[in-house]
Scaffold this active site. Structure first.
Site, short mmCIF file in Angstrom:
data_model
loop_
_atom_site.label_atom_id
_atom_site.label_comp_id
_atom_site.label_asym_id
_atom_site.label_seq_id
_atom_site.Cartn_x
_atom_site.Cartn_y
_atom_site.Cartn_z
N HIS A 116 43.58 31.76 24.37
CA HIS A 116 43.66 31.60 25.83
C HIS A 116 45.06 31.91 26.33
O HIS A 116 45.23 32.66 27.32
CB HIS A 116 43.26 30.16 26.17
CG HIS A 116 43.30 29.82 27.62
ND1 HIS A 116 42.16 29.60 28.37
CD2 HIS A 116 44.34 29.64 28.49
CE1 HIS A 116 42.49 29.30 29.61
NE2 HIS A 116 43.82 29.32 29.71
N GLU A 117 46.08 31.35 25.67
CA GLU A 117 47.45 31.57 26.14
C GLU A 117 47.91 33.00 25.90
O GLU A 117 48.65 33.56 26.72
CB GLU A 117 48.40 30.57 25.46
CG GLU A 117 48.09 29.11 25.73
CD GLU A 117 47.98 28.77 27.21
OE1 GLU A 117 48.66 29.42 28.03
OE2 GLU A 117 47.20 27.87 27.55
N HIS B 222 46.73 35.04 28.66
CA HIS B 222 47.57 34.90 29.85
C HIS B 222 48.72 35.91 29.85
O HIS B 222 48.97 36.58 30.86
CB HIS B 222 48.14 33.49 29.95
CG HIS B 222 47.30 32.53 30.71
ND1 HIS B 222 46.87 32.75 32.02
CD2 HIS B 222 46.80 31.31 30.37
CE1 HIS B 222 46.15 31.73 32.43
NE2 HIS B 222 46.09 30.84 31.45
N CYS C 184 41.50 25.80 32.57
CA CYS C 184 42.78 26.48 32.76
C CYS C 184 43.53 25.78 33.89
O CYS C 184 42.94 25.50 34.94
CB CYS C 184 42.55 27.96 33.11
SG CYS C 184 44.07 28.89 33.40
#
EC number: 3.5.1.88
Length: 208
Positions: free
Chosen positions: A162-163, A166, A120
């Site tokens: 993953h995004e 976020h 990251c």
């Protein structure tokens, strides 16, 4: 099979860097522990030149930081938005952005978890094994408010998940045990100077 998909659609050819990066400016990447990374982001409600300029900046920042994806809160902006330029496990390149992304829930019986390395940009230099489904489907909008659906497998599925984490206020460290989290933070501390030197060199090269 096309070698490049842009905004989820096959494209005959594409430059090494998304054109948005040529219009953008490098922004500071936020780091784990900063509040903006640890709370859910706000929905994007205004579509226009300011949003387009933010996307330009995010692409340039992502390339300078050597990332495969970047969420808006990673440049300090509390909005549900991310950009990506990421290959899948077949070598197909995927490039684009998603506004107000929502990750579809997969049938647990049909999904397969891959426990592979993940990093990251907001935890510079650290890579840890994180289990993620081998397929992801994300729905959202483009910068003009047009609905989009993007599907990914393998490494690109990991990027999409993953995004989306976020913009929901989570970092990948949240998926680790306490011991693993400490190990990741030690890695980051050890490699921080090297990572930031590379980013500075990349920024200078882009500006040349």
């Amino acid at each position: 099979m096309p070698s490049v998909f842009v905004q989820g659609r096959p494209t005959a050819s594409y430059p090494p860097f998304a054109p948005e990066a040529g219009r953008g400016a490098v922004r500071r990447v936020t780091e784990v522990g900063e509040e903006v990374l640890h709370r859910p982001c706000r929905d994007v409600t205004e579509f226009g030149p300011d949003l387009a300029a933010l996307i330009d900046d995010m692409f340039r920042t992502m390339y300078v930081a050597e990332g495969a994806g970047l969420a808006a809160n990673q440049v300090g902006v509390d909005l549900r938005l991310f950009v990506y330029d990421c290959p899948d496990d077949e070598g197909v390149r995927h490039v684009g952005h998603l506004v107000n992304p929502v990750l579809d829930a997969l049938d647990p019986a049909a999904r397969r978890l891959l426990d592979e390395g993940e990093g990251c940009l907001s935890v510079p230099g650290a890579v840890m094994a994180v289990p993620r489904p081998d397929r992801a489907v994300v729905r959202g909008l483009d910068k003009d408010g047009v609905p989009l659906l993007v599907e990914g497998t393998g490494y690109f599925a990991r990027c999409l998940a993953h995004e989306t984490d976020h913009v929901n206020g989570h970092v990948y460290l949240d998926r680790l045990s306490g011991r693993e989290r400490k190990a990741a933070l030690r890695q980051s501390a050890d490699r921080r100077e090297e990572v930031f030197a590379r980013r500075a060199a990349n920024a200078a090269a882009f500006a040349a």
